[in-house]
Design a protein around this motif. Structure first.
Motif, PDB file in Angstrom:
ATOM      1  N   VAL A 103      15.232 -70.573 -14.606  1.00  0.00           N
ATOM      2  CA  VAL A 103      15.281 -69.339 -13.824  1.00  0.00           C
ATOM      3  C   VAL A 103      16.084 -69.557 -12.547  1.00  0.00           C
ATOM      4  N   SER A 104      16.583 -68.456 -12.009  1.00  0.00           N
ATOM      5  CA  SER A 104      17.269 -68.506 -10.720  1.00  0.00           C
ATOM      6  C   SER A 104      16.267 -68.767  -9.605  1.00  0.00           C
ATOM      7  N   ALA A 105      16.699 -69.513  -8.621  1.00  0.00           N
ATOM      8  CA  ALA A 105      15.842 -69.832  -7.475  1.00  0.00           C
ATOM      9  C   ALA A 105      15.873 -68.673  -6.480  1.00  0.00           C
ATOM     10  N   VAL A 106      15.309 -67.540  -6.895  1.00  0.00           N
ATOM     11  CA  VAL A 106      15.284 -66.356  -6.041  1.00  0.00           C
ATOM     12  C   VAL A 106      13.886 -65.744  -6.025  1.00  0.00           C
ATOM     13  N   GLN A 107      13.523 -65.188  -4.894  1.00  0.00           N
ATOM     14  CA  GLN A 107      12.380 -64.301  -4.722  1.00  0.00           C
ATOM     15  C   GLN A 107      11.153 -64.742  -5.530  1.00  0.00           C
ATOM     16  N   GLY A 108      10.592 -63.818  -6.326  1.00  0.00           N
ATOM     17  CA  GLY A 108       9.354 -64.094  -7.023  1.00  0.00           C
ATOM     18  C   GLY A 108       9.448 -65.170  -8.078  1.00  0.00           C
ATOM     19  N   LEU A 109      10.647 -65.426  -8.608  1.00  0.00           N
ATOM     20  CA  LEU A 109      10.787 -66.486  -9.607  1.00  0.00           C
ATOM     21  C   LEU A 109      10.418 -67.849  -9.039  1.00  0.00           C
ATOM     22  N   ARG A 110      10.636 -68.037  -7.750  1.00  0.00           N
ATOM     23  CA  ARG A 110      10.262 -69.301  -7.103  1.00  0.00           C
ATOM     24  C   ARG A 110       8.745 -69.439  -7.004  1.00  0.00           C
ATOM     25  N   GLU A 111       8.025 -68.326  -7.102  1.00  0.00           N
ATOM     26  CA  GLU A 111       6.567 -68.367  -7.067  1.00  0.00           C
ATOM     27  C   GLU A 111       5.979 -68.600  -8.460  1.00  0.00           C
ATOM     28  N   ILE A 112       6.788 -68.413  -9.492  1.00  0.00           N
ATOM     29  CA  ILE A 112       6.341 -68.630 -10.866  1.00  0.00           C
ATOM     30  C   ILE A 112       6.651 -70.043 -11.328  1.00  0.00           C
ATOM     31  N   VAL A 113       7.865 -70.509 -11.030  1.00  0.00           N
ATOM     32  CA  VAL A 113       8.349 -71.793 -11.555  1.00  0.00           C
ATOM     33  C   VAL A 113       8.432 -72.827 -10.437  1.00  0.00           C
ATOM     34  N   THR A 114       7.806 -73.967 -10.665  1.00  0.00           N
ATOM     35  CA  THR A 114       7.982 -75.130  -9.799  1.00  0.00           C
ATOM     36  C   THR A 114       9.012 -76.034 -10.457  1.00  0.00           C
ATOM     37  N   ASP A 115      10.118 -76.252  -9.756  1.00  0.00           N
ATOM     38  CA  ASP A 115      11.255 -76.957 -10.347  1.00  0.00           C
ATOM     39  C   ASP A 115      10.865 -78.353 -10.818  1.00  0.00           C
ATOM     40  N   GLY A 116      11.185 -78.634 -12.069  1.00  0.00           N
ATOM     41  CA  GLY A 116      10.906 -79.941 -12.633  1.00  0.00           C
ATOM     42  C   GLY A 116       9.484 -80.136 -13.107  1.00  0.00           C
ATOM     43  N   GLU A 117       8.618 -79.134 -12.893  1.00  0.00           N
ATOM     44  CA  GLU A 117       7.220 -79.230 -13.321  1.00  0.00           C
ATOM     45  C   GLU A 117       6.864 -78.167 -14.363  1.00  0.00           C
ATOM     46  N   THR A 118       7.158 -76.893 -14.037  1.00  0.00           N
ATOM     47  CA  THR A 118       6.825 -75.802 -14.966  1.00  0.00           C
ATOM     48  C   THR A 118       8.077 -75.075 -15.452  1.00  0.00           C
ATOM     49  N   GLY A 119       9.235 -75.607 -15.162  1.00  0.00           N
ATOM     50  CA  GLY A 119      10.515 -75.020 -15.545  1.00  0.00           C
ATOM     51  C   GLY A 119      11.597 -75.602 -14.663  1.00  0.00           C
ATOM     52  N   LEU A 120      12.790 -75.046 -14.766  1.00  0.00           N
ATOM     53  CA  LEU A 120      13.909 -75.508 -13.946  1.00  0.00           C
ATOM     54  C   LEU A 120      14.451 -74.343 -13.128  1.00  0.00           C
ATOM     55  N   LEU A 121      14.755 -74.609 -11.861  1.00  0.00           N
ATOM     56  CA  LEU A 121      15.375 -73.638 -10.970  1.00  0.00           C
ATOM     57  C   LEU A 121      16.860 -73.938 -10.849  1.00  0.00           C
ATOM     58  N   VAL A 122      17.676 -72.871 -10.833  1.00  0.00           N
ATOM     59  CA  VAL A 122      19.121 -73.037 -10.691  1.00  0.00           C
ATOM     60  C   VAL A 122      19.636 -72.072  -9.632  1.00  0.00           C
ATOM     61  N   THR A 123      20.847 -72.338  -9.185  1.00  0.00           N
ATOM     62  CA  THR A 123      21.481 -71.498  -8.174  1.00  0.00           C
ATOM     63  C   THR A 123      21.823 -70.136  -8.766  1.00  0.00           C
ATOM     64  N   PRO A 124      21.379 -69.043  -8.156  1.00  0.00           N
ATOM     65  CA  PRO A 124      21.697 -67.720  -8.716  1.00  0.00           C
ATOM     66  C   PRO A 124      23.198 -67.464  -8.726  1.00  0.00           C
ATOM     67  N   GLY A 125      23.680 -66.874  -9.802  1.00  0.00           N
ATOM     68  CA  GLY A 125      25.083 -66.524  -9.908  1.00  0.00           C
ATOM     69  C   GLY A 125      26.008 -67.689 -10.201  1.00  0.00           C
ATOM     70  N   ASP A 126      25.457 -68.836 -10.586  1.00  0.00           N
ATOM     71  CA  ASP A 126      26.257 -70.048 -10.806  1.00  0.00           C
ATOM     72  C   ASP A 126      26.184 -70.459 -12.278  1.00  0.00           C
ATOM     73  N   PRO A 127      27.173 -70.070 -13.099  1.00  0.00           N
ATOM     74  CA  PRO A 127      27.130 -70.415 -14.525  1.00  0.00           C
ATOM     75  C   PRO A 127      27.101 -71.907 -14.786  1.00  0.00           C
ATOM     76  N   ALA A 128      27.824 -72.685 -13.963  1.00  0.00           N
ATOM     77  CA  ALA A 128      27.872 -74.130 -14.189  1.00  0.00           C
ATOM     78  C   ALA A 128      26.497 -74.758 -13.993  1.00  0.00           C
ATOM     79  N   ASP A 129      25.779 -74.333 -12.960  1.00  0.00           N
ATOM     80  CA  ASP A 129      24.443 -74.883 -12.724  1.00  0.00           C
ATOM     81  C   ASP A 129      23.489 -74.452 -13.831  1.00  0.00           C
ATOM     82  N   LEU A 130      23.624 -73.224 -14.285  1.00  0.00           N
ATOM     83  CA  LEU A 130      22.789 -72.739 -15.382  1.00  0.00           C
ATOM     84  C   LEU A 130      23.070 -73.537 -16.655  1.00  0.00           C
ATOM     85  N   ALA A 131      24.345 -73.763 -16.956  1.00  0.00           N
ATOM     86  CA  ALA A 131      24.709 -74.530 -18.154  1.00  0.00           C
ATOM     87  C   ALA A 131      24.196 -75.964 -18.057  1.00  0.00           C
ATOM     88  N   ARG A 132      24.293 -76.552 -16.868  1.00  0.00           N
ATOM     89  CA  ARG A 132      23.800 -77.924 -16.688  1.00  0.00           C
ATOM     90  C   ARG A 132      22.308 -78.015 -16.995  1.00  0.00           C
TER      91      ARG A 132
END
Length: 377
Positions: free
Chosen positions: A303-332
């Motif tokens: 998920v994108s690291a924005v607003q309420g999504l940051r309250e749902i997902v803890t990066d590296g624990e319950t999902g992965l956070l990526v830079t919003p609007g960044d296809p390369a980070d999403l693909a990685r």
């Protein structure tokens, strides 16, 4: 004695805030409230609301859309308001609800009608327009001063609201959404025998980052990965141009045959069951029901690291956070899950446990019912 609540909602679709309304209604009817829902038009939501125990009335009222910002739209809004407001006030006086529950800020005229009819109002805010000009934010949220209580679906949404109208602080509280899981647990992801499936559920819209998902899929395929992207959703009326752009991009050689436009999909569980990874690449997201649904489905989510999504997902624990609007980070991030089955399984398991604990339907329904009770008192 049964008490009545009139619930006002801006659409009859079956997307995030629409489905959340069904949960609110279910909780209220279970607690003994008589629920009447006013919709501006008919649609598939009506049957869901009636199944939850509500009576549904069709009352055409103005709904705030971006198209109203044009001169012709503003003129139409004035005309529609002058016609609808007296009808709304008369209906409230005849129904005599203990509370008027306005679901989203896009039907503010119901707050005005409630005040004129002398009925306490609650507004449930599902929006967080933190990228809008300050004046727009003030104008959009100022009608909430007519509400006795304001509910927001995330801390991020609360922060956005209070930056625009600080005077709302004492009447605002956060209730995270409650999301229903699949009827029974979905089977775990099996070893791949064909293309890896990446699924995005939601409106086809710029704010949902659908275009970012297509570009990320292109990058993954350029790396030699056999990836198929499935898009489950449709556009808002007036955004047909965006779907045309998406289809044009999907037809280019690097993505030809690798993007599936599934249209509106309900229930979403069969699509999620086939997913290796689920995406929520939104540029803005006050909460993010689709992220919770992915977790409840036992699928790893990016998920994108924005607003309420940051309250749902803890990066590296319950999902992965990526830079919003960044296809390369999403693909990685997607590539890391496709390459590491152990990581994908651990994130999926932890995400499901978190979603069951934090975003249950019962917790949500109890909280909403308690807020309505307080507003009535």
């Amino acid at each position: 004695m049964r008490r009545t609540v009139l619930v006002a909602h801006p659409s009859a679709d079956l997307y995030g805030s629409d489905l959340q309304l069904v949960e609110s209604v279910g909780g209220l009817t279970a607690a003994g409230w008589e629920v009447v829902v006013a919709l501006p038009g008919d649609g598939p939501l009506r049957a869901r609301l009636e199944a939850a125990g509500a009576a549904v009335e069709l009352l055409p009222v103005p709904v705030l859309r971006k198209s109203l910002l044009r001169p012709a739209g503003l003129l139409g809004l004035v005309v529609d308001t002058s016609r609808a407001l007296p009808v709304m006030v008369r209906r409230l006086r005849s129904l005599d609800p203990a509370v008027v529950y306005v679901n989203t800020v896009t039907v503010p005229l119901w707050l005005v009608a409630a005040r004129l009819a002398g009925r306490p109002a609650l507004c449930h805010v599902h929006e967080a327009e933190d990228d809008a000009p300050r004046l727009v934010g003030v104008l959009l949220n100022a009608p909430l001063l007519l509400a006795r209580t304001v509910v927001v679906n995330s801390n991020a949404a609360a922060a956005t609201l209070l930056r625009a109208v600080p005077a709302l602080r004492r009447r605002t509280e956060v209730v995270h959404n409650g999301v229903a899981g699949p009827p029974e647990p979905l089977p775990p992801v099996t070893a791949p025998t064909g293309p890896r499936r990446v699924v995005l559920v939601g409106r086809l819209a710029p704010r949902k980052g659908t275009d970012v998902a297509l570009e990320a899929a292109g990058l993954l395929r350029a790396e030699g990965r056999d990836v198929v992207l499935q898009l489950c959703g449709t556009v808002f009326p007036g955004y047909e141009w965006f779907e045309e752009q998406l289809r044009e991009r999907a037809a280019r050689p690097d993505l030809a045959g690798a993007v599936e436009f599934a249209g509106y999909t309900s229930p979403t569980w069969p699509a999620l069951a086939q997913a290796d990874v689920v995406l929520v690449p939104s540029r803005a997201e006050p909460f993010g029901n689709t992220a919770v649904e992915a977790q409840l489905a036992g699928r790893p989510v990016v998920v994108s690291a924005v607003q309420g999504l940051r309250e749902i997902v803890t990066d590296g624990e319950t999902g992965l956070l990526v830079t919003p609007g960044d296809p390369a980070d999403l693909a990685r991030a997607v590539g890391s899950l496709l390459d590491d089955a152990g990581l994908a399984r651990s994130l999926a398991a932890a995400g499901r446990e978190s979603a069951l604990r934090r975003f249950s339907r019962q917790r949500y329904q109890d909280a909403v019912t308690a807020v309505v009770e307080r507003t009535a008192r």
